[in-house]
Design a protein around this motif. Structure first.
Motif, PDB file in Angstrom:
ATOM      1  N   PHE A  82       0.823  -1.201   0.000  1.00 49.13           N
ATOM      2  CA  PHE A  82       0.000   0.000   0.000  1.00 49.13           C
ATOM      3  C   PHE A  82       0.860   1.254   0.000  1.00 49.13           C
ATOM      4  CE2 PHE A  82      -2.716  -3.301   1.751  1.00 49.13           C
ATOM      5  CZ  PHE A  82      -3.888  -3.100   1.043  1.00 49.13           C
ATOM      6  N   VAL A 136       0.388   5.436   0.705  1.00 51.23           N
ATOM      7  CA  VAL A 136      -0.539   6.446   1.207  1.00 51.23           C
ATOM      8  C   VAL A 136      -0.764   7.480   0.098  1.00 51.23           C
ATOM      9  CG1 VAL A 136      -0.898   8.232   2.953  1.00 51.23           C
ATOM     10  CG2 VAL A 136       0.196   6.067   3.585  1.00 51.23           C
ATOM     11  N   SER A 145      -5.535  11.105   9.419  1.00 44.66           N
ATOM     12  CA  SER A 145      -4.371  10.676   8.650  1.00 44.66           C
ATOM     13  C   SER A 145      -4.316   9.166   8.511  1.00 44.66           C
ATOM     14  CB  SER A 145      -3.081  11.158   9.322  1.00 44.66           C
ATOM     15  OG  SER A 145      -2.950  10.544  10.583  1.00 44.66           O
ATOM     16  N   LEU A 146      -3.584   8.739   7.493  1.00 43.15           N
ATOM     17  CA  LEU A 146      -3.314   7.324   7.285  1.00 43.15           C
ATOM     18  C   LEU A 146      -1.803   7.201   7.151  1.00 43.15           C
ATOM     19  CD1 LEU A 146      -4.919   4.588   6.570  1.00 43.15           C
ATOM     20  CD2 LEU A 146      -4.165   5.040   4.258  1.00 43.15           C
ATOM     21  N   ALA A 147      -1.226   6.235   7.810  1.00 41.23           N
ATOM     22  CA  ALA A 147       0.234   6.128   7.771  1.00 41.23           C
ATOM     23  C   ALA A 147       0.676   4.696   7.987  1.00 41.23           C
ATOM     24  CB  ALA A 147       0.842   7.017   8.851  1.00 41.23           C
ATOM     25  N   TYR A 148       1.940   4.445   7.735  1.00 39.57           N
ATOM     26  CA  TYR A 148       2.517   3.141   8.069  1.00 39.57           C
ATOM     27  C   TYR A 148       2.703   3.079   9.576  1.00 39.57           C
ATOM     28  CZ  TYR A 148       3.394   2.530   3.152  1.00 39.57           C
ATOM     29  OH  TYR A 148       3.218   2.390   1.811  1.00 39.57           O
ATOM     30  N   PRO A 149       2.570   1.890  10.142  1.00 37.79           N
ATOM     31  CA  PRO A 149       2.794   1.796  11.583  1.00 37.79           C
ATOM     32  C   PRO A 149       4.243   2.125  11.916  1.00 37.79           C
ATOM     33  CG  PRO A 149       2.299  -0.374  10.644  1.00 37.79           C
ATOM     34  CD  PRO A 149       2.237   0.607   9.525  1.00 37.79           C
ATOM     35  N   GLU A 150       4.431   2.730  13.082  1.00 36.42           N
ATOM     36  CA  GLU A 150       5.809   2.944  13.527  1.00 36.42           C
ATOM     37  C   GLU A 150       6.369   1.566  13.807  1.00 36.42           C
ATOM     38  OE1 GLU A 150       5.673   5.494  16.988  1.00 36.42           O
ATOM     39  OE2 GLU A 150       4.099   6.653  15.998  1.00 36.42           O
ATOM     40  N   LYS A 151       7.575   1.339  13.359  1.00 33.61           N
ATOM     41  CA  LYS A 151       8.185   0.022  13.580  1.00 33.61           C
ATOM     42  C   LYS A 151       8.507  -0.130  15.054  1.00 33.61           C
ATOM     43  CE  LYS A 151       8.219  -2.233   9.729  1.00 33.61           C
ATOM     44  NZ  LYS A 151       7.374  -3.415   9.653  1.00 33.61           N
ATOM     45  N   GLY A 194       8.759  -3.272  16.488  1.00 29.21           N
ATOM     46  CA  GLY A 194       9.567  -4.471  16.630  1.00 29.21           C
ATOM     47  C   GLY A 194      11.011  -4.174  16.271  1.00 29.21           C
ATOM     48  N   SER A 195      11.899  -4.954  16.811  1.00 28.04           N
ATOM     49  CA  SER A 195      13.301  -4.765  16.453  1.00 28.04           C
ATOM     50  C   SER A 195      13.790  -6.069  15.853  1.00 28.04           C
ATOM     51  CB  SER A 195      14.095  -4.392  17.699  1.00 28.04           C
ATOM     52  OG  SER A 195      13.773  -5.303  18.739  1.00 28.04           O
ATOM     53  N   ALA A 196      12.932  -6.652  14.988  1.00 27.29           N
ATOM     54  CA  ALA A 196      13.285  -7.935  14.398  1.00 27.29           C
ATOM     55  C   ALA A 196      14.570  -7.790  13.589  1.00 27.29           C
ATOM     56  CB  ALA A 196      12.147  -8.423  13.510  1.00 27.29           C
TER      57      ALA A 196
END
Lengths: 256, 303
Positions: free
Chosen positions: A17, A19, A221-227, A229-231
């Motif tokens: 996706f 934005v 607003s629409l956004a990517y999640p804040e990362k 995880g620290s994978a």
């Protein structure tokens, strides 16, 4: 018996996706569109009911721009009798309350005995529209169905609760049933049925004819999640990856 | 803001999620009162007003009856915000209450933002920030998203009675049949997701589980498709697990799945999409096709 099934067309959830410039929705170009997964179970249940009850009539409805006709055609090929497209170029800007208001305005005075919806959409997942339609029409809503039975003007549904628990509930028709995944096995349209579907009726109604309500929810607003995880990300050749993973499991866990 | 928190009670027990509602209200620094359909011997430990309806009269779940009671409690409390857990009963009730109050509904809140509330979109691949355009609002909270409040104190109870007529009849609960495996006790779980591609490939995951000395599990789509039995399902509607090692094979990481396995000690995920939401809970994310990776890892472990 008069049956209505309400469906939504959503992007394939495996898509990447982007934005949109508006900042409140995603870019719609370059996406593959399909029927909302939950709604496929709704269509299947409606078609099964239609074949069980003689003289039943099944309408499928979807709100959205011209592309939703593809979803409606598939529903016709699965066994619905006619399709209704509430034409709306800006359906994604409507909130659940407005979408439900438009459907309720369409369904009012059409005396549907049963209305099927998916329990939620895959893109927004708010799970509101089905219940709102039922409340607006003053009929019972039986949600999250994983089992459905109809007999003598009454419906019995098993609702899926948490942790493997189910609740059996019963109501008289007219009623609305919202369908959970796993309710049945949605059929694939056969070629003859796809051909037959081309001759079925496809009604178009401008959404403005039915919808007079203002939105109650504002999207900021629409956004990517804040990362969060620290994978640790590992990429490369499979044989190397296997060695790296074994090394990590030996070092970080006590399982090997 | 004045909030009415709709607690949850099932099969004679107060549900722990009730404390998440209180935790949410405290985080918002909102004044709050509670509503519950329960029995008097199962009250939450909290210093607050509690509107209580007797479970024998209102039944454990009946939307039309509970709606009437909640509307009555909301009016008595002077609440402008009604909060539910986004659970099978919460998402069933919330829209009914929202419509009756001409309120906006904000579903499955995961975080409080300065200007609104944060919600997942598109299978948790995106996040949407929204706010109500109405004076009153109905909010549902994603289960597990908010820290439960500390349990202390005793509520001041005010009893409510039913005046509405039911539209549905509650026939009873049914527990899904207990299967042969209790994944809750397994120390190593290797789970198959949609990424395995076809039913025959579940065997590949089973083989890897065996090579690691663990059990195999599955995500909901795999179980729904009939590729694995229900007792193998990990997630909200299946089993909640906390093994030493959890291997997520071709599982994108839907919220319902993450909720069932995020307490695992070590999470190894294998996925072709390095942006898959499973990455949020994974310690290691291997970007590979599980159909190639699983047999290779199994062979190496057995070799």
């Amino acid at each position: 018996m008069n049956i209505l099934v309400c469906i939504k067309q959503v992007p394939d959830m495996e898509s990447r996706f982007k934005v949109a410039a508006s900042g409140t929705w995603f870019e719609e170009s370059d996406l593959a569109w399909r029927i909302n997964e939950y709604d496929e179970f709704a269509i299947e249940q409606a078609v099964q009911l239609k074949t069980e009850v003689s003289g039943a009539d099944l309408t499928v409805l979807s709100i959205g721009p011209a592309r939703v006709k593809e979803a409606l055609k598939k529903a016709l090929a699965m066994g619905c009798d006619r399709a209704v497209n509430l034409v709306d170029e800006a359906a994604h800007e409507k909130d659940s309350f407005q979408i439900a208001s438009a459907i309720a305005a369409f369904a009012k005075e059409k005396n549907f005995d049963l209305i099927f919806t998916g329990m939620q959409s895959q893109d927004r997942g708010s799970g509101q529209v089905g219940v709102l339609v039922a409340e607006m029409l003053g009929i019972p809503a039986l949600t999250t169905a994983v089992e459905f039975a109809y007999a003598d003007n009454s419906v019995t549904v098993r609702r899926e609760l948490e942790g493997g628990l189910r609740a059996a509930i019963k109501a008289s028709t007219p009623a609305l049933v919202s369908c959970q995944l796993g309710l049945n096995t949605p059929r694939y349209p056969t070629l003859p049925n796809i051909m037959k579907a081309k001759r079925k009726e496809m009604l178009e109604i401008p959404v403005a004819d039915l919808l007079k309500e203002e939105a109650r929810l504002t999207t900021l607003s629409l956004a990517y999640p804040e990362k969060k995880g620290s994978a640790q990300i590992l990429e490369g050749d499979v044989a190397d990856l296997v060695d790296q993973v074994i090394g990590i499991l030996k070092e970080k866990t006590a399982v090997l | 803001m004045k909030a009415l928190l709709v607690g949850e009670y099932r099969e004679g027990k107060l549900l722990e999620t009730t404390y998440e509602l209180i935790g949410f209200a405290q985080q918002l620094k909102a004044e709050f009162e509670l509503f519950l359909v329960a029995s008097e011997d199962q009250l939450p430990q909290v210093e607050a007003k509690l509107y209580l309806a007797d479970v024998n009269e209102a039944k454990e779940y009946n939307p039309a009856l509970h709606k009437q009671l909640i509307l009555e409690a909301a009016e008595k409390a002077g609440a402008d915000t009604i909060v539910f857990i986004h659970s099978s009963n919460g998402w069933d009730l919330a829209p009914r209450v929202a419509l009756a109050l001409s309120a906006a509904q904000i579903s499955e809140v995961v975080e409080i933002k300065e200007d609104g509330y944060l919600l997942p979109a598109c299978n948790a691949k995106l996040r949407r920030t929204v706010k109500a355009a109405t004076g009153k609002q109905v909010i549902t909270l994603q289960a597990g998203a908010f820290m439960p409040a500390e349990q202390s104190g005793a509520p001041q109870v005010e009893k409510l009675s039913i005046t509405a007529t039911a539209q549905t009849e509650f026939l009873g609960y049914e527990q899904a049949e207990a299967g042969e495996v209790d994944l809750g006790k397994a120390e190593i779980i290797v789970s198959a997701g949609r990424g395995v591609g076809k039913p025959e490939n579940v065997a590949m995951i089973e083989a890897l589980a065996k090579a690691l000395g663990g059990e195999y599990g599955a995500s909901r789509p795999v179980v729904d498709a009939g590729w694995a039995p229900h007792d193998r399902q990990v997630g909200t509607t299946g089993q909640t697990v906390s093994p030493k090692l959890y291997v997520a094979c071709g599982i994108s990481g839907a919220i319902q799945h993450l909720a069932g396995m995020k307490k695992s000690e070590f999470v190894l995920a294998i996925n072709t999409d390095k942006d898959a939401p499973i990455g949020e809970v994974a310690d290691v994310l291997v970007v590979a096709d599980i159909k190639q990776f699983a047999p290779a890892l199994t062979a190496k472990l057995e070799g």
